[in-house]
Design an enzyme around this catalytic site. Structure first.
Site, PDB file in Angstrom:
ATOM      1  N   SER A  37      -0.866  -3.329  10.548  1.00 44.40           N
ATOM      2  CA  SER A  37      -0.219  -4.245   8.901  1.00 44.40           C
ATOM      3  C   SER A  37       0.567  -4.738   9.670  1.00 44.40           C
ATOM      4  CB  SER A  37      -0.674  -3.989   8.236  1.00 44.40           C
ATOM      5  OG  SER A  37      -1.365  -2.286   7.677  1.00 44.40           O
ATOM      6  N   ASP A  84      -8.880 -10.084   9.271  1.00 46.24           N
ATOM      7  CA  ASP A  84      -8.203  -8.526   8.821  1.00 46.24           C
ATOM      8  C   ASP A  84      -9.935  -6.712   9.328  1.00 46.24           C
ATOM      9  OD1 ASP A  84      -6.148  -6.381   8.136  1.00 46.24           O
ATOM     10  OD2 ASP A  84      -7.516  -6.168   5.942  1.00 46.24           O
ATOM     11  N   LYS A 108      -9.879  -2.614   2.037  1.00 43.89           N
ATOM     12  CA  LYS A 108      -9.490  -1.142   3.020  1.00 43.89           C
ATOM     13  C   LYS A 108     -10.394   0.041   3.203  1.00 43.89           C
ATOM     14  CE  LYS A 108      -7.306  -3.933   5.693  1.00 43.89           C
ATOM     15  NZ  LYS A 108      -5.394  -3.836   5.542  1.00 43.89           N
ATOM     16  N   HIS A 122     -10.401  -2.716  11.237  1.00 41.80           N
ATOM     17  CA  HIS A 122      -9.478  -3.343  11.367  1.00 41.80           C
ATOM     18  C   HIS A 122      -8.747  -4.264  12.551  1.00 41.80           C
ATOM     19  CE1 HIS A 122      -4.716  -3.237   9.664  1.00 41.80           C
ATOM     20  NE2 HIS A 122      -5.537  -4.640   9.041  1.00 41.80           N
ATOM     21  N   TYR A 169      -2.220  -4.033  -6.907  1.00 41.54           N
ATOM     22  CA  TYR A 169      -1.424  -4.712  -5.432  1.00 41.54           C
ATOM     23  C   TYR A 169      -2.599  -4.720  -4.152  1.00 41.54           C
ATOM     24  CZ  TYR A 169       1.337  -7.667  -2.875  1.00 41.54           C
ATOM     25  OH  TYR A 169       2.068  -8.936  -1.758  1.00 41.54           O
ATOM     26  N   ARG A 178       0.707  -1.127  -0.101  1.00 40.66           N
ATOM     27  CA  ARG A 178      -0.002  -0.272  -0.196  1.00 40.66           C
ATOM     28  C   ARG A 178       1.202   1.437   0.171  1.00 40.66           C
ATOM     29  NH1 ARG A 178      -2.029   1.097   4.546  1.00 40.66           N
ATOM     30  NH2 ARG A 178      -1.184  -0.873   5.054  1.00 40.66           N
ATOM     31  N   ARG A 237       2.459 -11.873  -0.481  1.00 40.71           N
ATOM     32  CA  ARG A 237       1.382 -12.535   0.223  1.00 40.71           C
ATOM     33  C   ARG A 237       0.206 -13.754  -0.794  1.00 40.71           C
ATOM     34  NH1 ARG A 237      -1.843  -8.976   4.532  1.00 40.71           N
ATOM     35  NH2 ARG A 237       0.114  -6.538   4.542  1.00 40.71           N
ATOM     36  N   CYS A 264       1.182  -7.271  11.895  1.00 37.96           N
ATOM     37  CA  CYS A 264       1.568  -7.133  13.282  1.00 37.96           C
ATOM     38  C   CYS A 264       0.646  -8.592  14.230  1.00 37.96           C
ATOM     39  CB  CYS A 264       1.613  -5.844  13.988  1.00 37.96           C
ATOM     40  SG  CYS A 264       2.352  -4.382  13.812  1.00 37.96           S
TER      41      CYS A 264
HETATM   42  P1  GTP Z   1      -2.028  -7.316   7.193  1.00 35.26           P
HETATM   43  O1  GTP Z   1      -2.564  -8.573   6.600  1.00 35.26           O
HETATM   44  O2  GTP Z   1      -0.953  -6.936   7.229  1.00 35.26           O
HETATM   45  O3  GTP Z   1      -2.794  -6.973   8.026  1.00 35.26           O
HETATM   46  O4  GTP Z   1      -0.755  -8.363   8.533  1.00 35.26           O
HETATM   47  P2  GTP Z   1      -1.300  -9.798   9.844  1.00 35.26           P
HETATM   48  O5  GTP Z   1      -1.821  -8.103  10.843  1.00 35.26           O
HETATM   49  O6  GTP Z   1      -2.730  -9.956   9.855  1.00 35.26           O
HETATM   50  O7  GTP Z   1      -0.299  -9.749  10.059  1.00 35.26           O
HETATM   51  P3  GTP Z   1      -0.094 -11.210  10.166  1.00 35.26           P
HETATM   52  O8  GTP Z   1      -0.420 -12.410  10.935  1.00 35.26           O
HETATM   53  O9  GTP Z   1       0.699 -11.753   8.426  1.00 35.26           O
HETATM   54  O10 GTP Z   1       1.797 -11.202  10.709  1.00 35.26           O
HETATM   55  C1  GTP Z   1       2.716 -10.666  10.083  1.00 35.26           C
HETATM   56  C2  GTP Z   1       4.282 -10.885   9.995  1.00 35.26           C
HETATM   57  O11 GTP Z   1       4.640 -10.961  11.288  1.00 35.26           O
HETATM   58  C3  GTP Z   1       4.619 -12.164  10.451  1.00 35.26           C
HETATM   59  O12 GTP Z   1       5.840 -12.721   9.746  1.00 35.26           O
HETATM   60  C4  GTP Z   1       4.766 -13.042  11.236  1.00 35.26           C
HETATM   61  O13 GTP Z   1       5.613 -14.241  11.462  1.00 35.26           O
HETATM   62  C5  GTP Z   1       4.868 -12.361  12.059  1.00 35.26           C
HETATM   63  N1  GTP Z   1       3.796 -13.014  13.267  1.00 35.26           N
HETATM   64  C6  GTP Z   1       2.842 -13.174  13.575  1.00 35.26           C
HETATM   65  N2  GTP Z   1       2.846 -13.369  14.862  1.00 35.26           N
HETATM   66  C7  GTP Z   1       3.800 -13.583  15.641  1.00 35.26           C
HETATM   67  C8  GTP Z   1       4.422 -13.737  17.168  1.00 35.26           C
HETATM   68  O14 GTP Z   1       3.272 -13.471  17.570  1.00 35.26           O
HETATM   69  N3  GTP Z   1       6.111 -13.169  17.003  1.00 35.26           N
HETATM   70  C9  GTP Z   1       5.908 -12.936  16.457  1.00 35.26           C
HETATM   71  N4  GTP Z   1       7.890 -12.875  16.568  1.00 35.26           N
HETATM   72  N5  GTP Z   1       6.277 -12.719  14.916  1.00 35.26           N
HETATM   73  C10 GTP Z   1       4.702 -13.141  14.767  1.00 35.26           C
HETATM   74  C1  SPV Z   2      -2.918  -4.280   5.259  1.00 39.57           C
HETATM   75  O1  SPV Z   2      -2.273  -3.626   4.741  1.00 39.57           O
HETATM   76  O2  SPV Z   2      -3.752  -3.917   6.524  1.00 39.57           O
HETATM   77  C2  SPV Z   2      -3.386  -5.288   4.449  1.00 39.57           C
HETATM   78  C3  SPV Z   2      -2.583  -5.789   3.366  1.00 39.57           C
HETATM   79  O3  SPV Z   2      -4.309  -6.280   5.388  1.00 39.57           O
HETATM   80  S1  SPV Z   2      -3.376  -4.418   2.206  1.00 39.57           S
HETATM   81  O4  SPV Z   2      -4.521  -5.427   1.491  1.00 39.57           O
HETATM   82  O5  SPV Z   2      -2.670  -4.579   1.554  1.00 39.57           O
HETATM   83  O6  SPV Z   2      -4.052  -3.412   3.017  1.00 39.57           O
HETATM   84 MN    MN Z   3      -4.318  -5.899   7.626  1.00 39.24          MN
END
Ligand code: GTP
Ligand code: SPV
Ligand code: MN
Length: 589
Positions: free
Chosen positions: A251, A276, A209, A229, A200, A72, A373, A253
């Site tokens: 995002s 999400d 979003k 979110h 993307y 984004r 992704r 996290c």
């Molecule tokens: P968006 O799709 O962008 O909204 O991201 P999200 O909040 O769904 O994050 P996601 O669960 O995909 O995790 C993002 C990154 O953080 C990945 O590389 C995970 O492997 C890592 N991660 C997730 N949970 C943990 C955790 O508990 N500890 C650590 N160290 N890393 C984590």
């Molecule tokens: C985020 O960035 O929080 C996502 C990926 O979930 S996107 O769809 O690109 O916003």
């Molecule tokens: Mn997200």
């Protein structure tokens, strides 16, 4: 087809001048045909899709986006309301007339020689009173296929639009994928988004979003609900009871990982409803109810493995829904499977990186783009909750807010009631990630994980949160978490992932009133022995550090919080300023 939809399509044809118009019907047959077409067609010098190993990753296809278009772009994202103050300092703003003119100029004839895909979609179960319609036009077949996974596309949406009097309009063209001609313009007052120059993720899948959060939050303000979110999960306890939680993390996290988490304790289970976005309403009983407007996961690939997220690995290799897409990962050439950092300890011998370079001898990390992704249907997910399609949503018992912080924020703490919880969520900071273009690892305030997604002034948003709380009978408990604290060597102190369930278990104990907690300056913290550490490999000293409040760090934090609040002036509700002063006094003690 609805007359309004017909007029919209005709207007778009006149503006965009496509060679052909194709209205999506959402059928299986259509999916097969479009995937076939995508494997034969080129855009930007590359085939749109490549088939992956159909035994190891059934129904899976690979896409590579333009290297300048991998996340984004918040600096190119605008909220165009008539009043600049209404959009607030948290948004880039442009007057709607000017923005519209600018975009029309970009869109004029932009689809010459291309097909215009018309994507009628519904966000949420069409039978839900909370679901909403949209129509997106796009010249990207990849976007059209992705929208088919992420939302409910086709005839179901056309019927839904037929019986309602309004729908969201999304106008999208990848143009020439030139970052200098890239804009994502939101018009909340006319339920419309114009997006040009990116293909993307959140820039291009306009149901996500753009509509569900930026336009959605605006609708929520006007109609007394919240678009957030957030993940939605059900945590099943050994006695069979299920408690539903919402969880907001910025995002990249940890939302998707928490949403599909396989508890380390056998007698518990997590049911997934969303990873999400949540649309949250007040039920007639005065409780909060949430639905997930989406139908798929657009999840971060790096870090996903059998060990960290077994449920997601099963989802990605499950073949119920066609197709699953992988974008900007690396490719293991030995067996034509997607690969990313964290999937396995050993890097495959013969690998192509996300840029398309074969890098056998000269490996430059990372091989998968950090924001690579997968796009996969929720129906492939083995932990999908039975309540996923409940038209009224699920009743919420707890809300979790998280951030990614190497310091300052303890592993978990609990707010003293709703208003204090809104305050603690409003002051959260988090380190920036690869999900958005720009510098990575800088701490910025990201209230409720909504900084890039709130479609109006953040001060008014905080007021709205407080107002919602005042209407609740028995408001959910609010918790803050940080899985990402690091030691002096830069290693994560908490093992995270499946071990995070221990913290959820503590929250459940708090909700049931089974354990007491300790009052601190920032909120209620666990008494160390109330976190279940059975079989956990952690030094008790490390755990105690994770639960420590360092007043010096918090005093620094306070300065950043005040700096963030200040320019919002008197739009920040007094109630939050009272909490801030109280926190200040407690930290001075
Ligand atoms: P968006 O799709 O962008 O909204 O991201 P999200 O909040 O769904 O994050 P996601 O669960 O995909 O995790 C993002 C990154 O953080 C990945 O590389 C995970 O492997 C890592 N991660 C997730 N949970 C943990 C955790 O508990 N500890 C650590 N160290 N890393 C984590
Ligand atoms: C985020 O960035 O929080 C996502 C990926 O979930 S996107 O769809 O690109 O916003
Ligand atoms: Mn997200």
């Amino acid at each position: 087809m609805n007359a309004k939809m017909q007029i919209f399509i005709k207007d778009m044809e006149e503006l965009l001048l496509p060679k052909k118009t194709y209205v999506m019907d959402g059928t299986q047959n259509e999916a097969y045909n479009l995937v076939e077409l995508a494997m034969k067609s080129k855009f930007d010098g590359r085939f749109i899709l490549h088939e992956l190993n159909q035994t190891k990753f059934p129904n899976s296809y690979y896409h590579r986006s333009n290297p300048n278009d991998v996340a984004r772009t918040e600096h190119l994202t605008f909220v165009c309301t008539k009043s600049k103050n209404f959009a607030g300092l948290n948004n880039n703003w442009m007057h709607p007339n000017l923005a519209r003119e600018k975009m029309i100029n970009l869109f004029k004839g932009a689809m010459q020689g291309r097909t215009m895909y018309v994507i009628p979609f519904v966000m949420g179960n069409p039978d839900s009173p909370y679901s909403k319609n949209g129509v997106q036009v796009t010249d990207s077949l990849y976007v059209a296929l992705s929208m088919r996974i992420m939302t409910r596309v086709g005839n179901v949406a056309i019927q839904h639009i037929e019986s309602s009097n309004d729908f969201f309009r999304g106008i999208h063209s990848v143009g020439d994928v030139n970052p200098n001609r890239r804009f994502i313009m939101h018009f909340p007052e006319s339920n419309m988004v114009m997006s040009f120059g990116s293909g993307y993720g959140g820039n291009a899948l306009l149901g996500k979003k753009c509509f569900s959060l930026r336009i959605g939050s605006y609708m929520g303000l006007k109609q007394n609900w919240l678009a957030e979110h957030m993940i939605i999960i059900g945590v099943q306890c050994p006695n069979g009871n299920i408690l539903y939680f919402l969880g907001a993390f910025p995002s990249a996290c940890g939302k998707t990982n928490l949403a599909l988490l396989e508890p380390i304790f056998k007698d518990y289970k997590i049911w997934t409803l969303g990873d999400d976005i949540a649309w949250i309403h007040i039920g007639s009983n005065g409780k909060l109810y949430a639905i997930n407007p989406e139908a798929g996961f657009f999840g971060v690939a790096p870090g996903t493995s059998i060990k960290t997220n077994p449920t997601m690995m099963k989802t990605l290799t499950n073949n119920k829904f066609f197709p699953t897409l992988f974008t900007n990962t690396a490719i293991n050439n030995i067996d034509n499977t997607p690969w990313w950092e964290g999937m396995s300890n050993i890097i495959p011998q013969n690998i192509t990186d996300w840029n398309g370079n074969n890098v056998n001898s000269n490996i430059v990390s990372p091989l998968a783009h950090p924001n690579s992704r997968f796009t996969v249907s929720m129906y492939n997910c083995p932990t999908l909750s039975k309540e996923y399609n409940n038209p009224h949503g699920v009743p919420i018992s707890g809300i979790i807010f998280g951030g990614r912080r190497s310091d300052t924020l303890p592993l978990v703490y609990e707010a003293n009631g709703w208003s204090n919880g809104v305050f603690l969520a409003s002051i959260l900071g988090s380190e920036t990630t690869a999900a958005a273009s720009g510098k990575i690892g800088c701490v910025r305030r990201d209230p409720m994980a909504m900084l890039p997604f709130c479609g109006y002034n953040m001060g008014d948003y905080f007021k709205h949160w407080l107002n919602i709380g005042k209407q609740l009978q028995d408001p959910p408990k609010i918790f803050m978490v940080n899985w990402f604290r690091k030691d002096q060597q830069g290693n994560f102190m908490w093992p995270g992932y499946r071990e995070n369930f221990r913290i959820l278990k503590w929250m459940i104990d708090r909700i049931h009133g089974n354990v007491s907690a300790k009052e601190t300056a920032i909120g209620l913290l666990p008494i160390q022995n109330t976190i279940d550490t059975n079989d956990l490999q952690i030094d008790p000293e490390v755990l105690s550090k994770l639960l420590l409040i360092n007043k010096d760090e918090w005093r620094k934090e306070l300065m950043m919080i005040e700096e963030f609040y200040k320019p919002f002036g008197n739009t920040i509700p007094n109630e939050l300023l009272t909490h801030l002063n109280l926190l200040k006094r407690k930290l001075e003690k």
